[in-house]
Scaffold this motif. Structure first.
Motif, PDB file in Angstrom:
ATOM      1  N   GLN A   1      30.281  36.529  36.998  1.00 10.00           N
ATOM      2  CA  GLN A   1      31.932  36.589  37.211  1.00 10.00           C
ATOM      3  C   GLN A   1      32.100  38.050  36.900  1.00 10.00           C
ATOM      4  O   GLN A   1      31.823  38.522  35.897  1.00 10.00           O
ATOM      5  CB  GLN A   1      32.505  35.767  36.354  1.00 10.00           C
ATOM      6  CG  GLN A   1      32.424  34.111  36.613  1.00 10.00           C
ATOM      7  CD  GLN A   1      33.505  33.413  36.026  1.00 10.00           C
ATOM      8  OE1 GLN A   1      34.741  33.579  36.175  1.00 10.00           O
ATOM      9  NE2 GLN A   1      33.065  32.662  35.200  1.00 10.00           N
TER      10      GLN A   1
ATOM     11  N   THR B   1      34.892  33.560  29.181  1.00 12.31           N
ATOM     12  CA  THR B   1      35.671  34.458  30.009  1.00 12.31           C
ATOM     13  C   THR B   1      37.023  34.193  29.483  1.00 12.31           C
ATOM     14  O   THR B   1      37.518  33.334  28.770  1.00 12.31           O
ATOM     15  CB  THR B   1      35.641  33.963  31.639  1.00 12.31           C
ATOM     16  OG1 THR B   1      35.907  32.176  31.339  1.00 12.31           O
ATOM     17  CG2 THR B   1      34.150  34.045  31.764  1.00 12.31           C
ATOM     18  N   GLY B   2      38.082  35.178  29.876  1.00 13.04           N
ATOM     19  CA  GLY B   2      39.209  35.176  29.451  1.00 13.04           C
ATOM     20  C   GLY B   2      39.778  36.613  29.462  1.00 13.04           C
ATOM     21  O   GLY B   2      39.677  37.503  29.718  1.00 13.04           O
ATOM     22  N   THR B   3      41.006  36.730  28.162  1.00 15.88           N
ATOM     23  CA  THR B   3      41.237  37.926  27.751  1.00 15.88           C
ATOM     24  C   THR B   3      41.293  38.212  26.226  1.00 15.88           C
ATOM     25  O   THR B   3      41.364  37.232  25.500  1.00 15.88           O
ATOM     26  CB  THR B   3      42.846  37.894  27.936  1.00 15.88           C
ATOM     27  OG1 THR B   3      43.065  37.815  29.235  1.00 15.88           O
ATOM     28  CG2 THR B   3      43.630  39.283  27.513  1.00 15.88           C
TER      29      THR B   3
ATOM     30  N   SER C   1      38.524  38.677  32.168  1.00 16.61           N
ATOM     31  CA  SER C   1      37.465  38.235  33.204  1.00 16.61           C
ATOM     32  C   SER C   1      38.007  36.753  33.540  1.00 16.61           C
ATOM     33  O   SER C   1      39.037  36.092  32.830  1.00 16.61           O
ATOM     34  CB  SER C   1      36.064  38.180  32.486  1.00 16.61           C
ATOM     35  OG  SER C   1      36.254  37.205  31.363  1.00 16.61           O
ATOM     36  N   GLY C   2      37.315  35.868  34.574  1.00 18.44           N
ATOM     37  CA  GLY C   2      37.738  34.768  34.863  1.00 18.44           C
ATOM     38  C   GLY C   2      39.225  34.941  35.546  1.00 18.44           C
ATOM     39  O   GLY C   2      39.604  35.537  36.130  1.00 18.44           O
ATOM     40  N   ASP C   3      39.904  33.505  34.971  1.00 21.88           N
ATOM     41  CA  ASP C   3      41.438  33.451  35.630  1.00 21.88           C
ATOM     42  C   ASP C   3      42.189  34.709  34.929  1.00 21.88           C
ATOM     43  O   ASP C   3      43.034  34.898  35.602  1.00 21.88           O
ATOM     44  CB  ASP C   3      41.694  32.216  34.988  1.00 21.88           C
ATOM     45  CG  ASP C   3      41.407  31.103  35.658  1.00 21.88           C
ATOM     46  OD1 ASP C   3      40.772  31.347  36.750  1.00 21.88           O
ATOM     47  OD2 ASP C   3      41.311  29.908  35.180  1.00 21.88           O
ATOM     48  N   ALA C   4      41.805  35.452  33.820  1.00 24.23           N
ATOM     49  CA  ALA C   4      42.558  36.457  33.224  1.00 24.23           C
ATOM     50  C   ALA C   4      42.662  37.685  34.213  1.00 24.23           C
ATOM     51  O   ALA C   4      43.524  38.602  33.996  1.00 24.23           O
ATOM     52  CB  ALA C   4      42.032  36.957  31.762  1.00 24.23           C
TER      53      ALA C   4
ATOM     54  N   THR D   1      44.162  35.824  39.743  1.00 24.07           N
ATOM     55  CA  THR D   1      45.072  34.620  40.055  1.00 24.07           C
ATOM     56  C   THR D   1      45.085  34.447  41.734  1.00 24.07           C
ATOM     57  O   THR D   1      45.350  35.275  42.283  1.00 24.07           O
ATOM     58  CB  THR D   1      46.442  34.901  39.554  1.00 24.07           C
ATOM     59  OG1 THR D   1      46.491  35.215  38.226  1.00 24.07           O
ATOM     60  CG2 THR D   1      47.458  33.695  39.802  1.00 24.07           C
ATOM     61  N   ASP D   2      44.758  33.182  42.031  1.00 27.30           N
ATOM     62  CA  ASP D   2      44.781  32.692  43.429  1.00 27.30           C
ATOM     63  C   ASP D   2      43.845  33.683  44.283  1.00 27.30           C
ATOM     64  O   ASP D   2      44.275  33.933  45.572  1.00 27.30           O
ATOM     65  CB  ASP D   2      46.313  32.673  43.921  1.00 27.30           C
ATOM     66  CG  ASP D   2      46.914  31.826  43.059  1.00 27.30           C
ATOM     67  OD1 ASP D   2      46.332  30.586  42.879  1.00 27.30           O
ATOM     68  OD2 ASP D   2      48.329  31.921  43.057  1.00 27.30           O
TER      69      ASP D   2
ATOM     70  N   ARG E   1      43.186  40.003  42.508  1.00 30.36           N
ATOM     71  CA  ARG E   1      42.962  40.593  41.177  1.00 30.36           C
ATOM     72  C   ARG E   1      44.147  41.210  40.863  1.00 30.36           C
ATOM     73  O   ARG E   1      45.104  41.826  41.464  1.00 30.36           O
ATOM     74  CB  ARG E   1      41.860  41.743  41.590  1.00 30.36           C
ATOM     75  CG  ARG E   1      41.597  42.565  40.063  1.00 30.36           C
ATOM     76  CD  ARG E   1      40.250  43.384  40.062  1.00 30.36           C
ATOM     77  NE  ARG E   1      40.206  44.179  39.011  1.00 30.36           N
ATOM     78  CZ  ARG E   1      39.135  44.994  39.029  1.00 30.36           C
ATOM     79  NH1 ARG E   1      38.111  44.766  39.832  1.00 30.36           N
ATOM     80  NH2 ARG E   1      39.124  45.856  37.953  1.00 30.36           N
ATOM     81  N   ARG E   2      44.555  41.088  39.479  1.00 34.75           N
ATOM     82  CA  ARG E   2      45.723  41.784  38.862  1.00 34.75           C
ATOM     83  C   ARG E   2      45.550  43.077  38.814  1.00 34.75           C
ATOM     84  O   ARG E   2      44.715  43.736  38.641  1.00 34.75           O
ATOM     85  CB  ARG E   2      45.815  41.115  37.583  1.00 34.75           C
ATOM     86  CG  ARG E   2      45.877  39.519  36.961  1.00 34.75           C
ATOM     87  CD  ARG E   2      45.854  39.407  35.627  1.00 34.75           C
ATOM     88  NE  ARG E   2      47.094  40.108  34.975  1.00 34.75           N
ATOM     89  CZ  ARG E   2      47.145  39.951  33.712  1.00 34.75           C
ATOM     90  NH1 ARG E   2      46.144  39.309  33.024  1.00 34.75           N
ATOM     91  NH2 ARG E   2      48.125  40.670  32.937  1.00 34.75           N
TER      92      ARG E   2
END
Length: 392
Positions: A3, A23-25, A134-137, A140-141, A144-145
């Motif tokens: 990822q 993964t995450g923030t 990383s990941g969902d952080a 979203t949908d 990339r943020r």
């Protein structure tokens, strides 16, 4: 399947790599460690609380994770940054991979980035806040943020300056590490008793004292002078730990209570900074700190150079040359000398009180995973306790 992950620095620079561990923030102050070994001890050192650690050694995780080397009961780093993680763990002591351990403990990391370029950037600009996403952080949908959103999140994180963190890492209950004899067997009677105030203590520190026949009462950072005196200590020890020493008002006042009673004192790392402040000296934040196992320090009394283990981002501001009257309260603590100096940048690495039984060093003489040049300091502390008791 790998990822994507991105590291965002407070000044806007970004590095894109792959997720490593969870993964995450994660947010924190980003610092670099120059040690080529001992990553497991680094990860479990409470002094790294709220810091994202960059390993300058390119290959990390080669020996996996074992159950013998942790310095505390958990990983404390806020995040982890490596260049080339090991493809497999190879050690007879290994129980699991580093990647799996980071994931199991929820530590968000990033791999596959140019850690040399990142380290050079931090050396030039100074350590700063950062975030790993990383990941969902990160997306979203499927979108990339925006980097600006990630940067705003990084800049919302608290700074290390002014942070009082010992209370977040200290033991909640006092405990005792019993003394050992030369054969490693328990001693019926200790050669001395020490009250060790846990500001983020590493497990090897009371162990080094126990190996010398000392009974160590490890006390929470919130301990009062009455709780310290209750264990009838021959000496008091202040450990390493995270945060800004200027914010540790309770611990500084506790230390002054110890000094007022002329109880022998030894402090390392954070404990060195707190002795400096208790004596009336200032402390300041270093540009990028000292973190690793290869710092050359000179003992000014002997001229001996020791290679030492470090983990600190603050330092004591004291005159390097000659004796100085401790500034606090009109000099009531007498004369002080800077006993040790870092040969790379002349940072104060030790203090010696001349009119009190008190000394400290900025580095880690327990030195897991090495080097062991400074292990004699525990013997010096024991000698100080015996000499003070004999003179009473």
């Amino acid at each position: 399947m790998t990822q994507a992950a991105v590291l965002v620095l407070e000044d806007g620079r970004t590095f894109t790599g792959e997720a490593y561990g969870a993964t995450g923030t994660t947010l924190g102050e980003i610092v670099f460690n120059t040690g080529m070994t001992g990553y497991q001890e680094t990860l479990t050192d409470p002094s790294y609380h709220r810091q994202i650690v960059v390993m300058t050694a390119p290959h990390v995780g080669n020996t996996g994770v074992n159950d013998e080397d942790p310095e505390s009961g958990r990983i404390w780093v806020a995040g982890y940054v490596v260049r080339d993680p090991a493809r497999r763990a190879s050690s007879w002591r290994s129980r699991r991979t580093l990647d799996d351990e980071l994931a199991a403990q929820g530590v968000v990391g990033i791999s596959g980035i140019d850690t040399r370029a990142l380290t050079r950037h931090l050396r030039e600009r100074g350590v700063m806040r950062a975030g790993v996403f990383s990941g969902d952080a990160l997306a979203t949908d499927g979108e990339r943020r925006p980097t600006d959103d990630l940067l705003a999140e990084v800049r919302s994180a608290p700074a290390m300056a002014g942070a009082d963190l010992a209370g977040e890492v200290t033991t909640q209950e006092a405990y005792v590490v019993e003394p050992l004899g030369p054969d490693g067997e328990p001693l019926a009677e200790p050669v001395a008793t020490v009250a060790a105030v846990d500001l983020g203590i590493k497990a090897m520190t009371p162990q080094r004292m126990a190996e010398r026949g000392i009974r160590v009462h490890v006390l929470p950072s919130t301990a009062s002078i009455d709780e310290v005196l209750a264990v009838q200590p021959d000496g008091v020890f202040f450990s390493n730990g995270p945060g800004d020493p200027a914010a540790a008002t309770h611990e500084i006042e506790l230390l002054r209570d110890v000094l007022d009673r002329r109880i022998p004192f030894f402090g390392i790392c954070y404990g060195n900074q707190l002795l400096g402040r208790a004596l009336g000296f200032g402390t300041y934040k270093l540009g990028y700190g000292h973190r690793g196992v290869n710092q050359p320090v000179v003992d000014r009394a002997t001229g001996k150079v020791e290679i030492t283990a470090h983990n600190h981002g603050f330092a004591v501001d004291a005159p390097l040359d000659g004796e100085t009257a401790a500034p606090h309260d009109g000099g009531r603590y007498g004369r002080v000398v800077v006993s040790h100096v870092d040969l790379n940048d002349d940072v104060v690495e030790g203090l010696q009180a001349l009119d009190l039984p008190a000394f400290s060093v900025q580095y880690h003489p327990e030195a897991a995973a090495g080097p062991h040049d400074a292990a004699y300091l525990f013997d010096r502390f024991l000698d100080l306790m015996h000499d003070t008791k004999g003179a009473a």
